[in-house]
Design an enzyme around this catalytic site. Structure first.
Site, PDB file in Angstrom:
ATOM      1  N   GLY A 107      46.252  75.894  10.232  1.00 46.15           N
ATOM      2  CA  GLY A 107      45.440  75.663  11.414  1.00 46.15           C
ATOM      3  C   GLY A 107      45.546  76.756  12.455  1.00 46.15           C
ATOM      4  O   GLY A 107      45.772  77.922  12.154  1.00 46.15           O
ATOM      5  N   SER A 108      45.382  76.329  13.696  1.00 43.33           N
ATOM      6  CA  SER A 108      45.229  77.242  14.824  1.00 43.33           C
ATOM      7  C   SER A 108      46.471  78.066  15.097  1.00 43.33           C
ATOM      8  O   SER A 108      47.593  77.690  14.754  1.00 43.33           O
ATOM      9  CB  SER A 108      44.893  76.409  16.058  1.00 43.33           C
ATOM     10  OG  SER A 108      45.141  77.133  17.233  1.00 43.33           O
ATOM     11  N   SER A 109      46.260  79.181  15.791  1.00 39.49           N
ATOM     12  CA  SER A 109      47.375  80.042  16.184  1.00 39.49           C
ATOM     13  C   SER A 109      48.155  79.467  17.352  1.00 39.49           C
ATOM     14  O   SER A 109      49.133  80.051  17.794  1.00 39.49           O
ATOM     15  CB  SER A 109      46.850  81.425  16.543  1.00 39.49           C
ATOM     16  OG  SER A 109      45.928  81.326  17.605  1.00 39.49           O
TER      17      SER A 109
END
Lengths: 153, 427
Positions: A79-81
């Site tokens: 997923g997201s950073s």
């Protein structure tokens, strides 16, 4: 041992039996706690609520469960950073896992483990997802690269 | 990790305590990865603001923004004074649009904090692009350029479409990289890690932005964080389509790089995309897989009556705003529905100039900048069901805000905003 041989898996041994895994230190330190195991990768930003340490991702195996104080055993991060930031916040909020054991090295998990300050390990001689089940008692000595699993059942 | 003399001096404190803390973090991070060295970077995209709810509390503490940067960008409990940045550093999306703070449920004192934080950041030399799409507004790295970017939808665009090199960095590593101009040499910085792993045979026409999102969502679900090589793309995409494709693939899985044979810069041919490697699996993408992606992303949606339509994830391009303006021209939103469109501030000023903002506002919708619903955790009051033309937002926002979310085309979403009912379906 016979149960394990019958099952063809390391899981499902006798209660109280101890199993040793060896791996590589990601973040040093020692701790012990109850295992929380998932075969799903964990998403940080949008995947957890760091105020409670709860997994919130819609279709996640552990949705609604908290990793606070647990030895989190999982394949890796996705997923997201915002991954590291969410676990960083979890640490400051007192909801972080006690330790992290995982298989797949990525920048998300490496940085996330570093800023969580909890012992973390990877590159195991055996797959921890095959050996460890939720509820097992796990002692992590990341400095020596040793994980001791006491089977709950 | 081996350090050169300059890096060693930084770690020893020769350039001050902030650089020392930055290098200490890069060392711990590099060793966690198993990296052997650092690489120079002059191009960093990160976030140092303090506008999301948890950060706001932190910025009120003694030390203010230096304390925020020390803890959240350097992983240092000791507060250090932050020097001007060494690398070209661009700021990603933040936690509010100060011009719509009230609508977003943001208190005036938090807006003051945002403005103070922005002034502090620009004083360090950080570019306040405040967008998840820096490649739209002045940070367009070239092929082979070593970067240190966070924001998964920007990382995948940087690696795949531009052929520049970055891992998915985080808030702390980009903070350290801004100050030092260094990042671990690992992963996508290295030639051997950029080849494809999975072959995706695309059997159907993929043309619209929605189609590209569905394809990305499906591929990410299957390959997770590996590198898909897509063959059989019959229509050359454009920026919005690849922006949506990458955001979807990095949300459902963790894709940081892909190749489109004959289109993206490191895949002139199928052979060059895989290099010395063989695909570990071949995946087909046809109508059934497209349907599967649609059903997966709409897992939270049941009720058709909607209260909110959110467009601009990742931040809309001027072309997408133009399209939205055409769809909204002469119409009025349903009284129970809000429509918010998110874009970089620079692009909103272009939309103002082109007259699109007036058309969109005349319909009752808003163009917002600097943030998005997920970053600001801001949705209109009373929202129970929302509609998005973004697979990424449909993936994340329902879980974050406890609402139902529909994914549809831009047309479906704008029709829903006008009628109050989401009538979209997979066509």
């Amino acid at each position: 041992m016979s149960a394990a041989m019958n099952a063809g898996l390391d899981a499902g041994r006798a209660p109280g039996e101890k199993i040793i895994l060896r791996g590589r230190k990601v973040v040093g330190g020692c701790c012990e706690g109850e295992a929380l195991v998932t075969r799903d990768r964990v998403s940080g930003w949008g995947g957890i609520d760091p105020s409670t340490g709860t997994i919130i991702e819609t279709r996640h195996q552990l949705r609604g469960q908290s990793f606070k104080g647990k030895v989190l055993v999982f394949p890796g991060a996705k997923g997201s950073s915002g991954w590291s930031n969410q676990f960083h916040i979890a640490r400051l909020a007192g909801t972080a896992p006690a330790a992290m054991l995982f298989n797949e090295m990525t920048t998300k998990i490496a940085l996330g483990a570093v800023v969580t300050h909890a012992p973390a390990m990877t590159d195991f001689d055996r797959d921890p997802l095959q050996v460890i089940e939720t509820g097992d008692w796990v002692r992590v000595d990341a400095d020596r690269g040793v994980v001791e699993v006491t089977k709950k059942r | 990790m081996k350090l050169n003399d300059q890096e060693r001096a930084m770690l020893d404190g020769a350039e001050g305590p902030a650089i020392q803390r930055a290098m200490d973090l890069l060392m711990r991070y590099g060793e966690a990865l198993g990296a052997e060295r650092l690489v120079d970077t002059r191009n960093v995209c990160g976030t140092i603001g303090a506008t999301t709810p948890f950060m706001r509390q932190y910025a009120q503490k003694p030390g203010g923004m230096d304390a925020v940067f020390s803890e959240f960008n350097l992983d240092s409990a000791t507060v250090v004074q932050v020097p001007k940045v060494r690398a070209f550093a661009t700021h990603l999306q933040q936690g509010m649009d100060p011009d719509y703070a009230e609508l977003q449920g943001i208190a005036p004192e938090v807006v003051n904090l945002f403005r103070k934080g922005n002034a502090w950041s620009s004083g360090l030399g950080v570019q306040l692009m405040n967008t998840c799409t820096p490649y739209q507004v002045g940070n367009v790295p070239v092929k082979g350029e070593h970067c240190a970017w966070m924001e998964s939808s920007a990382v995948i665009y940087c690696n795949s479409v531009l052929g520049a090199r970055t891992n998915t960095e985080g808030r702390e590593s980009t903070g350290a990289a801004m100050l030092t101009g260094k990042i671990p040499y690992w992963g996508y910085h290295c030639d051997e890690n950029r080849y494809g792993t999975h072959l995706v045979e695309v059997d159907i026409d993929v043309e619209t932005t929605a189609d590209w999102g569905l394809l990305g969502y499906y591929v990410g679900e299957i390959v997770q964080d590996r590198i898909p090589v897509l063959k059989g793309i019959r229509h050359v995409p454009n920026l919005p389509r690849l922006k949506h494709f990458g955001a979807a693939a990095s949300s459902s899985g963790g894709v940081e790089m892909y190749h489109l044979v004959g289109i993206t810069p490191e895949a002139p041919t199928l052979e060059s995309a895989f290099g010395p490697k063989q695909p570990v699996a071949t995946i087909r993408y046809g109508m059934a897989e497209r349907r599967r992606a649609y059903e997966l992303v709409n897992a939270t949606a049941r009720d058709r009556e909607i209260q909110y339509v959110m467009l601009g994830c990742p931040h809309y391009t001027i072309e997408q705003i133009w399209e939205a303006a055409k769809l909204l021209e002469g119409k009025r939103l349903h009284p129970d529905v809000s429509l918010w469109i998110f874009t970089p501030r620079v692009i909103k000023s272009l939309a103002d100039q082109n007259g699109y903002t007036s058309i969109i506002e005349a319909a009752g919708a808003k163009i917002m900048t600097d943030t998005c619903s997920a970053m600001a955790k801001a949705i209109p009051k009373g929202t129970k069901v929302a509609a998005f033309d973004s697979m990424k937002q449909a993936h994340y926002l329902p879980a974050m805000m406890g609402i139902q979310g529909w994914f549809g085309t831009t047309e479906d979403c704008i029709d829903a905003a006008v009628s109050g009912r989401f009538n979209g379906d997979l066509k």
